[in-house]
Enzyme design. Structure first.
Site, PDB file in Angstrom:
ATOM      1  N   TYR A 145      16.028  -1.801   4.258  1.00  0.00           N
ATOM      2  CA  TYR A 145      16.135  -1.565   2.806  1.00  0.00           C
ATOM      3  C   TYR A 145      17.526  -1.956   2.313  1.00  0.00           C
ATOM      4  O   TYR A 145      17.670  -2.650   1.298  1.00  0.00           O
ATOM      5  CB  TYR A 145      15.844  -0.087   2.540  1.00  0.00           C
ATOM      6  CG  TYR A 145      15.727   0.298   1.081  1.00  0.00           C
ATOM      7  CD1 TYR A 145      14.523   0.138   0.401  1.00  0.00           C
ATOM      8  CD2 TYR A 145      16.803   0.840   0.384  1.00  0.00           C
ATOM      9  CE1 TYR A 145      14.394   0.512  -0.933  1.00  0.00           C
ATOM     10  CE2 TYR A 145      16.693   1.211  -0.942  1.00  0.00           C
ATOM     11  CZ  TYR A 145      15.485   1.052  -1.596  1.00  0.00           C
ATOM     12  OH  TYR A 145      15.371   1.427  -2.920  1.00  0.00           O
ATOM     13  N   SER A 165      19.469  -1.214  -5.944  1.00  0.00           N
ATOM     14  CA  SER A 165      19.594   0.201  -5.594  1.00  0.00           C
ATOM     15  C   SER A 165      21.080   0.470  -5.365  1.00  0.00           C
ATOM     16  O   SER A 165      21.858  -0.468  -5.117  1.00  0.00           O
ATOM     17  CB  SER A 165      18.832   0.456  -4.296  1.00  0.00           C
ATOM     18  OG  SER A 165      19.171   1.717  -3.747  1.00  0.00           O
TER      19      SER A 165
HETATM   20  P1  NAD Z   1       7.028   3.561  -6.224  1.00  0.00           P
HETATM   21  O1  NAD Z   1       6.539   3.688  -4.829  1.00  0.00           O
HETATM   22  O2  NAD Z   1       6.770   4.663  -7.196  1.00  0.00           O
HETATM   23  O3  NAD Z   1       6.491   2.221  -6.866  1.00  0.00           O
HETATM   24  C1  NAD Z   1       6.520   1.009  -6.164  1.00  0.00           C
HETATM   25  C2  NAD Z   1       5.623   0.019  -6.849  1.00  0.00           C
HETATM   26  O4  NAD Z   1       5.600  -1.165  -6.054  1.00  0.00           O
HETATM   27  C3  NAD Z   1       4.157   0.497  -6.957  1.00  0.00           C
HETATM   28  O5  NAD Z   1       3.609   0.074  -8.187  1.00  0.00           O
HETATM   29  C4  NAD Z   1       3.486  -0.216  -5.792  1.00  0.00           C
HETATM   30  O6  NAD Z   1       2.103  -0.419  -5.993  1.00  0.00           O
HETATM   31  C5  NAD Z   1       4.242  -1.535  -5.804  1.00  0.00           C
HETATM   32  N1  NAD Z   1       4.116  -2.271  -4.559  1.00  0.00           N
HETATM   33  C6  NAD Z   1       4.401  -1.849  -3.299  1.00  0.00           C
HETATM   34  N2  NAD Z   1       4.080  -2.812  -2.413  1.00  0.00           N
HETATM   35  C7  NAD Z   1       3.591  -3.864  -3.139  1.00  0.00           C
HETATM   36  C8  NAD Z   1       3.090  -5.146  -2.806  1.00  0.00           C
HETATM   37  N3  NAD Z   1       3.012  -5.551  -1.543  1.00  0.00           N
HETATM   38  N4  NAD Z   1       2.677  -5.945  -3.807  1.00  0.00           N
HETATM   39  C9  NAD Z   1       2.716  -5.529  -5.096  1.00  0.00           C
HETATM   40  N5  NAD Z   1       3.188  -4.334  -5.467  1.00  0.00           N
HETATM   41  C10 NAD Z   1       3.618  -3.511  -4.502  1.00  0.00           C
HETATM   42  O7  NAD Z   1       8.598   3.256  -6.106  1.00  0.00           O
HETATM   43  P2  NAD Z   1       9.814   3.454  -7.132  1.00  0.00           P
HETATM   44  O8  NAD Z   1      10.612   4.589  -6.642  1.00  0.00           O
HETATM   45  O9  NAD Z   1       9.359   3.415  -8.522  1.00  0.00           O
HETATM   46  O10 NAD Z   1      10.662   2.145  -6.795  1.00  0.00           O
HETATM   47  C11 NAD Z   1      10.658   0.991  -7.598  1.00  0.00           C
HETATM   48  C12 NAD Z   1      11.833   0.111  -7.252  1.00  0.00           C
HETATM   49  O11 NAD Z   1      13.047   0.812  -7.507  1.00  0.00           O
HETATM   50  C13 NAD Z   1      11.881  -0.317  -5.780  1.00  0.00           C
HETATM   51  O12 NAD Z   1      12.333  -1.639  -5.682  1.00  0.00           O
HETATM   52  C14 NAD Z   1      12.878   0.661  -5.185  1.00  0.00           C
HETATM   53  O13 NAD Z   1      13.491   0.136  -4.048  1.00  0.00           O
HETATM   54  C15 NAD Z   1      13.849   0.806  -6.336  1.00  0.00           C
HETATM   55  N6  NAD Z   1      14.647   2.037  -6.281  1.00  0.00           N
HETATM   56  C16 NAD Z   1      14.041   3.268  -6.282  1.00  0.00           C
HETATM   57  C17 NAD Z   1      14.829   4.413  -6.213  1.00  0.00           C
HETATM   58  C18 NAD Z   1      14.262   5.795  -6.233  1.00  0.00           C
HETATM   59  O14 NAD Z   1      15.022   6.760  -6.000  1.00  0.00           O
HETATM   60  N7  NAD Z   1      12.987   5.994  -6.499  1.00  0.00           N
HETATM   61  C19 NAD Z   1      16.223   4.276  -6.130  1.00  0.00           C
HETATM   62  C20 NAD Z   1      16.792   3.013  -6.123  1.00  0.00           C
HETATM   63  C21 NAD Z   1      15.990   1.902  -6.210  1.00  0.00           C
END
Ligand code: NAD
Length: 264
Positions: A159, A146
């Site tokens: 985080y 991130s």
């Molecule tokens: P999201 O909530 O849409 O998806 C998260 C996924 O992780 C889901 O499929 C969920 O089921 C799965 N998950 C959560 N806990 C779990 C567990 N215990 N076991 C197995 N699966 C699990 O989130 P997102 O926004 O798509 O984020 C995905 C990644 O990208 C994360 O690592 C997040 O930190 C990173 N990220 C997101 C953003 C953003 O703005 N959305 C920015 C930077 C980084």
């Protein structure tokens, strides 16, 4: 039919039932890779999603419900994928959760869950998948860090700590596999509009009694110079690039995809 660049490859994407992980899975499937989906959610909906992805892209799509909090389930997931496909050629560590609180009020169990899902699970998936990659002398490991792997924001101690840790793990693994045709890189997105961010928007609206538009513009996009969310599809294309021959010498990097946030 023209051979797609990832035909015959298998990609395992953790947390791919939603958001960025799902977008990555779609992008890799469109390039011909067989897919192992993972993540939480309604089993019927996930099976439907898997079938649709398989039909749309003419690839095999498996679903494994391994919980990223459970190291045994993680190694069983990788073993199952290897039994079916031989090797996990492309590993995308994407599963992640968020919790926001001042550090002195941060619940200990939330802190530990964030560290375990966002960081420790990456260690377990890499440990399980690397031997077969090494044996075939090819692999791609992509860790979703991130912008918060590079800079901090208040109230996100767990985080930010986990994502900084992901970058450390990425660099270390990259050095360990550098002489093989394996790369390990991290992608550092800014704000991407996904269910994870949607949840935060709702929380901030309630906490500050602000409209959705105010929260988006004054809290979320304030750090992002482009003043727009990064799109899931953009990240899918970045992952495809990291899997391409053109990226074979890109190893150990933390690639910001955040519209210039960390340039400031
Ligand atoms: P999201 O909530 O849409 O998806 C998260 C996924 O992780 C889901 O499929 C969920 O089921 C799965 N998950 C959560 N806990 C779990 C567990 N215990 N076991 C197995 N699966 C699990 O989130 P997102 O926004 O798509 O984020 C995905 C990644 O990208 C994360 O690592 C997040 O930190 C990173 N990220 C997101 C953003 C953003 O703005 N959305 C920015 C930077 C980084």
């Amino acid at each position: 039919m023209e051979t797609r660049p990832l035909t015959g490859r298998t990609a395992l994407i953790t947390g791919s039932t939603s958001g960025i992980g799902l977008g990555m899975a779609q992008a890799l499937a469109s390039a011909g890779a067989n897919i192992v989906l993972n993540g939480l959610g309604d089993i019927q909906e996930i099976q439907t999603l898997a079938r649709k992805m398989s039909d749309e892209h003419d690839v095999e799509v498996l679903y494994d419900s391994a919980n990223m909090l459970n190291p045994e389930e993680i190694s069983t997931m990788v073993k199952t994928a290897e039994e079916k496909f031989g090797v996990v050629d492309i590993l995308v560590n994407n599963a992640g959760i968020q919790y926001v609180s001042p550090v002195e009020d941060f619940p200990g169990d939330r802190w530990q869950a964030i560290i375990n899902i966002n960081l420790v699970s990456n260690f377990h998936t890499i440990k399980a998948a690397l031997p077969a990659m090494k044996k075939q002398n090819w692999g791609r490991i992509i860790n979703l860090a991130s912008a918060h792997g590079l800079v901090a924001s208040p109230y996100k101690s767990a985080y930010v700590a986990a994502k900084h840790g992901v970058l450390g793990l990425t660099k270390t693994v990259a050095l360990e596999i550098a002489e093989q045709q394996i790369t390990c890189n991290a992608i550092c997105p800014g704000y991407v509009r996904t269910p994870l961010v949607e949840g935060q928007i709702e929380e901030q609206m309630k906490a500050h009694n602000m409209s959705r538009e105010q929260v988006i513009n004054d809290i979320f996009l304030v750090a992002q110079p482009t003043k727009r969310f990064v799109e899931v599809e953009e990240l899918g294309q970045v992952a495809l690039f990291l899997c391409s021959p053109a990226a074979c010498s890109i190893n150990g990097i933390s690639l910001p995809v955040e519209g210039g946030w960390t340039a400031k």
